[in-house]
Scaffold this motif. Sequence first.
Motif, short mmCIF file in Angstrom:
data_model
loop_
_atom_site.label_atom_id
_atom_site.label_comp_id
_atom_site.label_asym_id
_atom_site.label_seq_id
_atom_site.Cartn_x
_atom_site.Cartn_y
_atom_site.Cartn_z
N GLN A 158 70.65 -33.36 -51.14
CA GLN A 158 71.24 -34.34 -52.05
C GLN A 158 70.94 -35.75 -51.56
OE1 GLN A 158 72.73 -33.29 -54.83
NE2 GLN A 158 72.69 -31.12 -54.28
N ILE A 159 71.09 -36.72 -52.44
CA ILE A 159 70.87 -38.12 -52.05
C ILE A 159 71.85 -38.52 -50.94
CG2 ILE A 159 72.42 -39.06 -53.81
CD1 ILE A 159 69.05 -40.60 -52.67
N ASP A 178 72.78 -36.69 -48.47
CA ASP A 178 72.21 -36.22 -47.21
C ASP A 178 71.17 -37.21 -46.69
OD1 ASP A 178 73.64 -33.73 -47.35
OD2 ASP A 178 72.15 -33.05 -48.82
N ILE A 179 70.43 -37.81 -47.61
CA ILE A 179 69.39 -38.76 -47.22
C ILE A 179 70.03 -40.07 -46.73
CG2 ILE A 179 67.38 -40.06 -48.04
CD1 ILE A 179 66.86 -37.75 -50.01
N TYR A 180 71.09 -40.51 -47.39
CA TYR A 180 71.80 -41.69 -46.90
C TYR A 180 72.42 -41.42 -45.53
CZ TYR A 180 71.39 -44.47 -51.18
OH TYR A 180 70.90 -45.22 -52.24
N ASP A 181 72.96 -40.22 -45.32
CA ASP A 181 73.51 -39.86 -44.00
C ASP A 181 72.41 -39.89 -42.94
OD1 ASP A 181 76.02 -39.51 -45.06
OD2 ASP A 181 75.90 -37.32 -45.15
N ALA A 182 71.22 -39.39 -43.31
CA ALA A 182 70.09 -39.40 -42.38
C ALA A 182 69.69 -40.83 -42.04
CB ALA A 182 68.91 -38.64 -42.98
N ARG A 183 69.70 -41.72 -43.05
CA ARG A 183 69.34 -43.12 -42.77
C ARG A 183 70.31 -43.74 -41.77
NH1 ARG A 183 68.03 -47.69 -47.30
NH2 ARG A 183 70.22 -47.48 -47.89
N ALA A 184 71.59 -43.46 -41.91
CA ALA A 184 72.58 -43.99 -40.96
C ALA A 184 72.32 -43.43 -39.57
CB ALA A 184 73.99 -43.63 -41.42
N ARG A 185 71.97 -42.16 -39.47
CA ARG A 185 71.72 -41.53 -38.17
C ARG A 185 70.45 -42.09 -37.53
NH1 ARG A 185 73.75 -36.92 -35.59
NH2 ARG A 185 75.23 -36.75 -37.32
N LEU A 186 69.49 -42.47 -38.36
CA LEU A 186 68.20 -42.95 -37.85
C LEU A 186 68.20 -44.45 -37.55
CD1 LEU A 186 65.88 -40.91 -40.22
CD2 LEU A 186 65.85 -40.80 -37.72
N ALA A 187 69.29 -45.12 -37.84
CA ALA A 187 69.36 -46.57 -37.57
C ALA A 187 69.12 -46.82 -36.08
CB ALA A 187 70.73 -47.10 -37.98
N GLY A 188 68.15 -47.68 -35.79
CA GLY A 188 67.81 -47.98 -34.41
C GLY A 188 66.88 -46.95 -33.77
N GLY A 239 63.22 -38.06 -46.42
CA GLY A 239 63.62 -38.74 -47.65
C GLY A 239 64.01 -40.19 -47.47
N THR A 240 64.30 -40.59 -46.22
CA THR A 240 64.64 -42.00 -45.98
C THR A 240 63.47 -42.92 -46.33
OG1 THR A 240 64.02 -41.79 -43.63
CG2 THR A 240 66.33 -41.42 -44.20
N ILE A 241 62.27 -42.40 -46.32
CA ILE A 241 61.11 -43.19 -46.75
C ILE A 241 61.26 -43.56 -48.22
CG2 ILE A 241 58.60 -43.16 -47.11
CD1 ILE A 241 58.44 -41.22 -44.72
N GLY A 242 61.74 -42.63 -49.02
CA GLY A 242 61.94 -42.91 -50.44
C GLY A 242 62.95 -44.02 -50.66
N VAL A 286 63.69 -40.81 -54.62
CA VAL A 286 63.15 -41.67 -55.68
C VAL A 286 63.60 -41.21 -57.06
CG1 VAL A 286 61.04 -42.51 -56.78
CG2 VAL A 286 61.17 -42.39 -54.28
N LYS A 287 63.55 -39.92 -57.31
CA LYS A 287 63.94 -39.42 -58.63
C LYS A 287 65.43 -39.62 -58.91
CE LYS A 287 60.27 -37.55 -60.67
NZ LYS A 287 59.81 -37.92 -62.02
#
Length: 323
Positions: A4-5, A7-17, A157-160, A190-191
């Motif tokens: 889900q979107i 999950d991707i936002y959660d991944a972006r937070a985890r990948l910060a830094g 998905g964080t690339i999207g 993106v979709k």
Amino acid sequence: MTVQISDIYDARARLAGISLLTPIVSDKILSKTLDANVYLKAESMQRSGSFKIRGAFNTISRLSDEEKSRGVIAASAGNHAQGVALAAQLCGVRSTIVLPVHAPLTKVMKTKDLGADVILHGSTFDEAVEYSRVLREEKGYTYVHAFDDERVIAGQGTIGLEIVDSQPEISTVVVPIGGGGLISGIATAVKTLRPNARIIGVQSNNVSWVKPSLEAGHAVIPEPKPTIADGIAVKTPGEITLPIIRNLVDDIIEVSDEEVAHGIFHCVQNSHLVVEGAGAAGVAALIARKIKVSAGETICAVLCGGNIDANLLARVLGPVLVR
């Protein structure tokens, strides 16, 4: 579980830094040629030289202490190897990586430099995968799949998200396909945010499973041939990624090694970006005019990796210059 979107936002937070916000650069030559606004998402400049750190870190950082204590194992054509090795190093976890015996030397050495135990086995990515699973059973390692894992897909998905943030008017995203984790994550992001945007997948015509699988309605494993796009030389469809591709990807394009070589040359000559064969696949499809482009539309091609051996780069560029 479907990605889900959220999950991707959660991944972006985890990948910060952890992961870099890689640049999205304008391709003036292609823009003029195609009468469109063409951009390149330079994941070739990402840590470890490809997008793979995103999915690998999102996965390994979420493991339990018990799973981490057993060490992780992965199989790779090269880029996932470096992504897992780096992610494991950042998480303080031991890593073992199985690569095909013909993996590019630069990818083997860089994986070792990141602290992984490297084992060369099999002539293809899929044979390396099979052996890595044997080792997992024998040694009790925790497995980190290259693409068929929701956590991996969410990380890619964080690339999207970054593409939409940078180019809100995006109309077409062109993504190379190996096992499908990258395009599954990007397409989901993106979709969801831009439902009318097209997602175009690109495979090497020497190792292409998507079209046959979609046409057959089930996974079809092709007979692989050698390709300079080794980073997407995956013949086995993912159980998770194939349905996502079926539901969210608008078209699949296949490119030849000669077209990929032109893509590599174009990126080096015109954008001053060193990319590997897989990374140049999307650009190759655009140069070959295999993707229908409307005047004035905004296109982003994802340069998924830059880990190309210097000797191979020289062998690729020479014949293109001659032609």
